[in-house]
Design a protein around this motif. Structure first.
Motif, PDB file in Angstrom:
ATOM      1  N   PRO A  53       0.801  -1.232   0.000  1.00 41.31           N
ATOM      2  CA  PRO A  53       0.000   0.000   0.000  1.00 41.31           C
ATOM      3  C   PRO A  53       0.830   1.276   0.000  1.00 41.31           C
ATOM      4  CG  PRO A  53      -0.905  -1.565   1.559  1.00 41.31           C
ATOM      5  CD  PRO A  53       0.403  -2.134   1.075  1.00 41.31           C
ATOM      6  N   ALA A  54       1.996   1.265   0.618  1.00 37.45           N
ATOM      7  CA  ALA A  54       2.831   2.468   0.655  1.00 37.45           C
ATOM      8  C   ALA A  54       3.333   2.832  -0.737  1.00 37.45           C
ATOM      9  CB  ALA A  54       4.006   2.265   1.605  1.00 37.45           C
ATOM     10  N   GLU A  55       3.623   1.825  -1.567  1.00 38.69           N
ATOM     11  CA  GLU A  55       4.107   2.103  -2.917  1.00 38.69           C
ATOM     12  C   GLU A  55       2.961   2.560  -3.821  1.00 38.69           C
ATOM     13  OE1 GLU A  55       6.271  -1.341  -4.165  1.00 38.69           O
ATOM     14  OE2 GLU A  55       7.896  -0.945  -2.748  1.00 38.69           O
ATOM     15  N   LEU A  56       1.787   1.988  -3.631  1.00 42.16           N
ATOM     16  CA  LEU A  56       0.624   2.452  -4.382  1.00 42.16           C
ATOM     17  C   LEU A  56       0.293   3.897  -4.024  1.00 42.16           C
ATOM     18  CD1 LEU A  56      -2.097  -0.327  -4.569  1.00 42.16           C
ATOM     19  CD2 LEU A  56      -0.959   0.820  -6.435  1.00 42.16           C
ATOM     20  N   ARG A  57       0.482   4.234  -2.753  1.00 39.82           N
ATOM     21  CA  ARG A  57       0.207   5.593  -2.289  1.00 39.82           C
ATOM     22  C   ARG A  57       1.092   6.608  -3.004  1.00 39.82           C
ATOM     23  NH1 ARG A  57       1.749   5.902   3.438  1.00 39.82           N
ATOM     24  NH2 ARG A  57       3.761   6.231   2.491  1.00 39.82           N
ATOM     25  N   GLU A  58       2.334   6.237  -3.309  1.00 33.44           N
ATOM     26  CA  GLU A  58       3.230   7.153  -4.016  1.00 33.44           C
ATOM     27  C   GLU A  58       2.745   7.432  -5.436  1.00 33.44           C
ATOM     28  OE1 GLU A  58       7.439   6.420  -3.857  1.00 33.44           O
ATOM     29  OE2 GLU A  58       7.203   5.349  -1.956  1.00 33.44           O
ATOM     30  N   ARG A 101       4.475  -6.670  -6.891  1.00 32.34           N
ATOM     31  CA  ARG A 101       4.962  -5.769  -7.926  1.00 32.34           C
ATOM     32  C   ARG A 101       5.540  -4.577  -7.177  1.00 32.34           C
ATOM     33  NH1 ARG A 101       1.818  -4.777 -13.155  1.00 32.34           N
ATOM     34  NH2 ARG A 101       3.788  -5.380 -14.059  1.00 32.34           N
ATOM     35  N   ARG A 102       6.819  -4.342  -7.374  1.00 37.45           N
ATOM     36  CA  ARG A 102       7.506  -3.299  -6.631  1.00 37.45           C
ATOM     37  C   ARG A 102       7.733  -2.067  -7.503  1.00 37.45           C
ATOM     38  NH1 ARG A 102       9.221  -5.117  -1.579  1.00 37.45           N
ATOM     39  NH2 ARG A 102       9.157  -2.885  -1.299  1.00 37.45           N
TER      40      ARG A 102
END
Length: 117
Positions: A53-58, A101-102
């Motif tokens: 979720p933190a990467e999607l937030r970006e 997926r990063r």
């Protein structure tokens, strides 16, 4: 021992956390803090991809899971209508087998648009 001897121990207990406020939105930041995983699925292609979720937030911003569902598009078929998204806590086995997926980098394209007058 009397009740007065036990009371001081209970009097100074730390405050218990409040319940989640009714009507408050559960955003990607809250999901990250709670240790949840985002699963986004295209029902047309039957492909599920997992994100932190933190990467999607970006990429998308600090939005709710319903707003994530509206903003994503399938990379395979390009469809938006068939997309589904959910937040969940992975089980022990899932935690070891999920392939995330990063986010590697975000590139901004500069496009020039001309108008004839």
């Amino acid at each position: 021992m009397t009740n007065e001897e036990y009371v001081p121990h209970f009097r100074y207990m730390p405050d218990q956390p409040e319940k989640w406020p009714r009507g408050a939105a559960w955003t990607l930041t809250h999901a990250h803090d709670a240790g949840q995983v985002t699963g986004i699925r295209c029902a047309r292609c039957n492909v599920t991809r997992y994100y932190k979720p933190a990467e999607l937030r970006e990429v998308i911003g600090n939005v709710t899971i319903d707003e994530v569902r509206e903003k994503v598009r399938c990379q395979k078929c390009g469809s938006r209508e068939w997309m589904g998204a959910e937040l969940f806590h992975p089980t022990g086995e899932q935690a070891h087998t999920i392939r995330y997926r990063r986010l590697v980098q975000i590139r901004w394209e500069k496009r020039v648009i001309w108008r004839d007058e």
